[in-house]
Design a protein around this motif. Sequence first.
Motif, short mmCIF file in Angstrom:
data_model
loop_
_atom_site.label_atom_id
_atom_site.label_comp_id
_atom_site.label_asym_id
_atom_site.label_seq_id
_atom_site.Cartn_x
_atom_site.Cartn_y
_atom_site.Cartn_z
N LYS A 130 0.83 -1.19 0.00
CA LYS A 130 0.00 0.00 0.00
C LYS A 130 0.87 1.25 0.00
O LYS A 130 1.95 1.29 0.59
N GLU A 131 0.36 2.30 -0.66
CA GLU A 131 1.04 3.59 -0.61
C GLU A 131 1.02 4.10 0.83
O GLU A 131 0.06 3.87 1.58
N ASP A 132 2.05 4.84 1.22
CA ASP A 132 2.10 5.35 2.58
C ASP A 132 1.70 6.82 2.64
O ASP A 132 1.97 7.51 3.60
N PHE A 133 1.02 7.30 1.59
CA PHE A 133 0.55 8.69 1.58
C PHE A 133 -0.70 8.79 0.71
O PHE A 133 -1.04 7.87 -0.05
N ILE A 134 -1.41 9.91 0.85
CA ILE A 134 -2.53 10.21 -0.04
C ILE A 134 -2.32 11.60 -0.63
O ILE A 134 -1.62 12.44 -0.06
N MET A 135 -2.95 11.82 -1.78
CA MET A 135 -2.92 13.12 -2.44
C MET A 135 -4.35 13.66 -2.50
O MET A 135 -5.29 12.92 -2.79
N PHE A 136 -4.50 14.96 -2.25
CA PHE A 136 -5.83 15.57 -2.30
C PHE A 136 -5.66 17.08 -2.52
O PHE A 136 -4.59 17.65 -2.29
N ASN A 143 -2.05 18.48 -2.18
CA ASN A 143 -1.28 18.21 -0.98
C ASN A 143 -0.95 16.72 -0.89
O ASN A 143 -1.76 15.86 -1.24
N LYS A 144 0.22 16.43 -0.38
CA LYS A 144 0.65 15.06 -0.13
C LYS A 144 0.84 14.90 1.38
O LYS A 144 1.62 15.63 1.99
N VAL A 145 0.10 13.95 1.96
CA VAL A 145 0.17 13.75 3.41
C VAL A 145 0.44 12.28 3.70
O VAL A 145 -0.21 11.39 3.15
N ASP A 149 0.78 10.45 9.55
CA ASP A 149 0.55 11.78 10.12
C ASP A 149 -0.93 12.12 10.28
O ASP A 149 -1.29 13.12 10.90
N ILE A 150 -1.81 11.30 9.68
CA ILE A 150 -3.25 11.60 9.73
C ILE A 150 -3.84 11.13 11.05
O ILE A 150 -3.69 9.96 11.42
N LYS A 151 -4.52 12.03 11.76
CA LYS A 151 -5.17 11.66 13.01
C LYS A 151 -6.58 11.14 12.76
O LYS A 151 -6.94 10.07 13.20
N TRP A 152 -7.39 11.92 12.06
CA TRP A 152 -8.73 11.47 11.67
C TRP A 152 -9.30 12.42 10.63
O TRP A 152 -8.73 13.48 10.35
N LEU A 162 -9.50 17.12 7.20
CA LEU A 162 -8.47 16.11 7.42
C LEU A 162 -7.50 16.68 8.45
O LEU A 162 -6.86 17.71 8.22
N ILE A 163 -7.43 16.01 9.59
CA ILE A 163 -6.64 16.51 10.71
C ILE A 163 -5.37 15.69 10.85
O ILE A 163 -5.40 14.47 10.98
N THR A 164 -4.23 16.36 10.80
CA THR A 164 -2.93 15.72 10.98
C THR A 164 -2.30 16.23 12.27
O THR A 164 -2.85 17.09 12.96
#
Length: 232
Positions: A130-136, A143-145, A149-152, A162-164
């Motif tokens: 699986k990728e270890d990041f998402i793009m949005f 943004n690449k996160v 780092d994502i909390k919820w 999206l809260i990091t």
Amino acid sequence: MANLTIVSVDDEYPALELIRHYCERMEDVDLLEVFQNPQDALEYLKENRVDLVILDINMPYINGIELLLQLPYKPLCIFLTLETQYAVKAFELDVVHYLVKPVDFETFRKAVTKAKDFLQFKKSTEDQKKEDFIMFKSNYIMNKVLLEDIKWIQGFGEYIILITHLKKYMILERMSNFEEKFQNLGFIRIHKSYIVLSSHISSYDTANVYLKDGEKLPLGRTYKNSLKAYLN
């Protein structure tokens, strides 16, 4: 690959018996239950995850489309019905096949095989790294996160937040769209307004989900069973 698990729902007993007979003639499928009462089927499916549901549409109390929409997870679905006017709606729901009664064995077999092939493809994709990041996109910027780092994710109508650990991102997207887009990365809905990564969950009880960083989020009543099934 494990057998394809199936539940069939039809208010006409002869139709259920025909499906039972067809499934007995196929390999690698398990017809777990059949229901004439769609409300009984709904209660069963809320408690038990299956791979495929075969649904009639025009049934008393609750029709097949309503039943499918009320499930806390999204199984594969084949509509098997006398009705023809719901084909467009079925397409919108991404059902595997729309069969109009009467259906011969070969047509039924091809539809179920299509479901098996789709499930096998989905599982093979999930098994890949699986990728270890998402793009949005947020505020007109891509943004690449990192997932770690994502909390919820919290929903607010047409928007999500999206809260990091470092900042918050406002994204013009509905919760259901985000959930469907990134569910293969381990995101799970725990409340009508909250999505978290399953890997970040430490524990849960009847009312809350506890994250590994010490945060506590509410657990929605209708999401308890799907969370339990997912984590188990």
